[in-house]
Design a protein around this motif. Sequence first.
Motif, PDB file in Angstrom:
ATOM      1  N   LYS A 157       0.834  -1.213   0.000  1.00  0.00           N
ATOM      2  CA  LYS A 157       0.000   0.000   0.000  1.00  0.00           C
ATOM      3  C   LYS A 157       0.865   1.258   0.000  1.00  0.00           C
ATOM      4  CE  LYS A 157      -3.792  -2.228   2.521  1.00  0.00           C
ATOM      5  NZ  LYS A 157      -4.533  -2.267   3.817  1.00  0.00           N
ATOM      6  N   ALA A 158       1.998   1.200   0.704  1.00  0.00           N
ATOM      7  CA  ALA A 158       2.898   2.359   0.784  1.00  0.00           C
ATOM      8  C   ALA A 158       3.539   2.661  -0.571  1.00  0.00           C
ATOM      9  CB  ALA A 158       3.979   2.115   1.837  1.00  0.00           C
ATOM     10  N   LYS A 159       3.688   1.638  -1.400  1.00  0.00           N
ATOM     11  CA  LYS A 159       4.280   1.827  -2.731  1.00  0.00           C
ATOM     12  C   LYS A 159       3.300   2.457  -3.721  1.00  0.00           C
ATOM     13  CE  LYS A 159       6.722  -1.089  -5.114  1.00  0.00           C
ATOM     14  NZ  LYS A 159       7.908  -0.295  -5.535  1.00  0.00           N
ATOM     15  N   LYS A 160       2.006   2.407  -3.410  1.00  0.00           N
ATOM     16  CA  LYS A 160       1.002   2.926  -4.342  1.00  0.00           C
ATOM     17  C   LYS A 160       0.892   4.445  -4.229  1.00  0.00           C
ATOM     18  CE  LYS A 160      -1.817  -1.240  -4.806  1.00  0.00           C
ATOM     19  NZ  LYS A 160      -3.173  -1.832  -4.660  1.00  0.00           N
ATOM     20  N   ARG A 161       1.945   5.103  -4.674  1.00  0.00           N
ATOM     21  CA  ARG A 161       2.021   6.556  -4.522  1.00  0.00           C
ATOM     22  C   ARG A 161       1.460   7.247  -5.764  1.00  0.00           C
ATOM     23  NH1 ARG A 161       4.387   6.484   0.110  1.00  0.00           N
ATOM     24  NH2 ARG A 161       4.124   8.712   0.361  1.00  0.00           N
ATOM     25  N   LYS A 162       0.783   8.356  -5.534  1.00  0.00           N
ATOM     26  CA  LYS A 162       0.182   9.112  -6.638  1.00  0.00           C
ATOM     27  C   LYS A 162       0.860  10.459  -6.849  1.00  0.00           C
ATOM     28  CE  LYS A 162      -4.375   9.153  -6.369  1.00  0.00           C
ATOM     29  NZ  LYS A 162      -5.709   9.221  -5.709  1.00  0.00           N
ATOM     30  N   TYR A 163       1.652  10.911  -5.840  1.00  0.00           N
ATOM     31  CA  TYR A 163       2.188  12.265  -5.922  1.00  0.00           C
ATOM     32  C   TYR A 163       3.647  12.411  -5.480  1.00  0.00           C
ATOM     33  CZ  TYR A 163      -2.866  13.103  -5.811  1.00  0.00           C
ATOM     34  OH  TYR A 163      -4.208  13.061  -6.061  1.00  0.00           O
ATOM     35  N   THR A 164       4.045  11.753  -4.422  1.00  0.00           N
ATOM     36  CA  THR A 164       5.338  12.018  -3.774  1.00  0.00           C
ATOM     37  C   THR A 164       6.244  10.794  -3.833  1.00  0.00           C
ATOM     38  OG1 THR A 164       4.563  11.287  -1.594  1.00  0.00           O
ATOM     39  CG2 THR A 164       4.213  13.607  -2.163  1.00  0.00           C
ATOM     40  N   GLU A 165       7.559  11.034  -3.664  1.00  0.00           N
ATOM     41  CA  GLU A 165       8.522   9.941  -3.668  1.00  0.00           C
ATOM     42  C   GLU A 165       9.406   9.990  -2.419  1.00  0.00           C
ATOM     43  OE1 GLU A 165       8.798   7.254  -4.948  1.00  0.00           O
ATOM     44  OE2 GLU A 165      10.737   6.731  -5.802  1.00  0.00           O
ATOM     45  N   PRO A 166       9.222   9.062  -1.493  1.00  0.00           N
ATOM     46  CA  PRO A 166      10.147   8.955  -0.366  1.00  0.00           C
ATOM     47  C   PRO A 166      11.452   8.289  -0.837  1.00  0.00           C
ATOM     48  CG  PRO A 166       8.008   7.932   0.100  1.00  0.00           C
ATOM     49  CD  PRO A 166       8.104   8.120  -1.373  1.00  0.00           C
ATOM     50  N   PHE A 167      12.563   8.683  -0.228  1.00  0.00           N
ATOM     51  CA  PHE A 167      13.836   8.061  -0.597  1.00  0.00           C
ATOM     52  C   PHE A 167      14.793   8.074   0.584  1.00  0.00           C
ATOM     53  CE2 PHE A 167      14.687  12.539  -1.364  1.00  0.00           C
ATOM     54  CZ  PHE A 167      16.017  12.711  -0.990  1.00  0.00           C
ATOM     55  N   ILE A 168      15.823   7.244   0.486  1.00  0.00           N
ATOM     56  CA  ILE A 168      16.889   7.217   1.487  1.00  0.00           C
ATOM     57  C   ILE A 168      18.234   7.373   0.779  1.00  0.00           C
ATOM     58  CG2 ILE A 168      15.685   5.832   3.232  1.00  0.00           C
ATOM     59  CD1 ILE A 168      17.165   3.366   2.106  1.00  0.00           C
ATOM     60  N   PRO A 169      19.186   8.085   1.395  1.00  0.00           N
ATOM     61  CA  PRO A 169      20.555   8.132   0.854  1.00  0.00           C
ATOM     62  C   PRO A 169      21.256   6.796   1.118  1.00  0.00           C
ATOM     63  CG  PRO A 169      20.103   9.993   2.329  1.00  0.00           C
ATOM     64  CD  PRO A 169      19.024   8.984   2.543  1.00  0.00           C
ATOM     65  N   LEU A 170      22.084   6.365   0.170  1.00  0.00           N
ATOM     66  CA  LEU A 170      22.843   5.122   0.317  1.00  0.00           C
ATOM     67  C   LEU A 170      24.318   5.389   0.575  1.00  0.00           C
ATOM     68  CD1 LEU A 170      21.262   3.042  -2.595  1.00  0.00           C
ATOM     69  CD2 LEU A 170      20.677   2.974  -0.159  1.00  0.00           C
ATOM     70  N   GLY A 171      24.679   6.656   0.604  1.00  0.00           N
ATOM     71  CA  GLY A 171      26.071   7.040   0.818  1.00  0.00           C
ATOM     72  C   GLY A 171      26.151   8.531   1.057  1.00  0.00           C
ATOM     73  N   GLU A 172      27.227   9.143   0.581  1.00  0.00           N
ATOM     74  CA  GLU A 172      27.413  10.591   0.765  1.00  0.00           C
ATOM     75  C   GLU A 172      26.228  11.347   0.163  1.00  0.00           C
ATOM     76  OE1 GLU A 172      30.550  14.125  -0.522  1.00  0.00           O
ATOM     77  OE2 GLU A 172      31.181  12.027  -0.608  1.00  0.00           O
ATOM     78  N   PHE A 173      25.696  12.286   0.945  1.00  0.00           N
ATOM     79  CA  PHE A 173      24.476  12.987   0.512  1.00  0.00           C
ATOM     80  C   PHE A 173      24.486  14.401   1.072  1.00  0.00           C
ATOM     81  CE2 PHE A 173      19.923  14.063   1.357  1.00  0.00           C
ATOM     82  CZ  PHE A 173      19.485  14.102   0.038  1.00  0.00           C
ATOM     83  N   ASP A 174      24.280  15.379   0.196  1.00  0.00           N
ATOM     84  CA  ASP A 174      24.220  16.785   0.599  1.00  0.00           C
ATOM     85  C   ASP A 174      22.779  17.262   0.412  1.00  0.00           C
ATOM     86  OD1 ASP A 174      24.234  19.655   0.582  1.00  0.00           O
ATOM     87  OD2 ASP A 174      26.382  19.632   0.171  1.00  0.00           O
TER      88      ASP A 174
END
Length: 270
Positions: A138-155
């Motif tokens: 259900k959490a994957k059924k997105r209509k508008y937004t994209e959650p994400f996580i950094p996998l390494g160096e991230f600014d």
Amino acid sequence: MNYDRIKKNETESKGEFMIAVFTDLDGTLLDNKTYSFDKAKTSIELLKSKNVSLIVVTTKTADEIEDFKRQEIGEFFIVETGCEIIAPDECFKLGKGYRHAREVLIKIKEKFPVKGFGDMSEKEISEITGLSLENSKKAKKRKYTEPFIPLGEFDLQEAEQIAERYGYRIYRGGRFYHIVDKECDKGKAVKFLIDKLKRKYGSILTIGLGDSKVDEPFLKIMDIPVLIPKKIGIYEKLDVENVRLSPYPAPLGWDYSIKEILNELEAGSS
């Protein structure tokens, strides 16, 4: 709290007066690890008994809040960080479609190693969040937004600049960063709904509860904003005037604050 103003508003609206509780879910009403809200059930029933409207304001999807609707927890639902408002008999779509948020993530990927929900399997989401496989679907059924996580160096600042160029912004939630249409946030959606409710009720007292930066826009426009701690004594730093600090994490802190505020309102209006 100005109880004289509350009484005055009740009179001016000819007896029609609404109290509305706007609440985030994860880490606010729901335990951040187990997603349980058992310790808040008595205050939820208390709100119902007093005809206080409970309005959910969440990063979750429309599919994810179906369980709350079935349990009659919430009268209105603001989902995906303010991109859609689900009312009992209508729906207001405020954000651009999901593919646009994915395009922004792809641009961010060109600079930083990140992974979005669209790149993850339901099993991966479940492992990160603790959600069941069914709820991860259900959490994957997105209509508008994209959650994400950094996998390494991230600014974050540089990633925000990339998102800005495409009309998006990035919010940091409890577990994920969220790519959200710049024209949407929890505050704008809450204000939109409050304006509609005011046309019906004339006067509304708003109580808001949240725990993270993504909740700041709607907490800023509440009459009574409440910040729930991550752990006892550990609070997100927010720019919200006159915010109450609940002493306990979710869901006990939610339960405590709701009962405390309702008791004060009753004492002040008697």
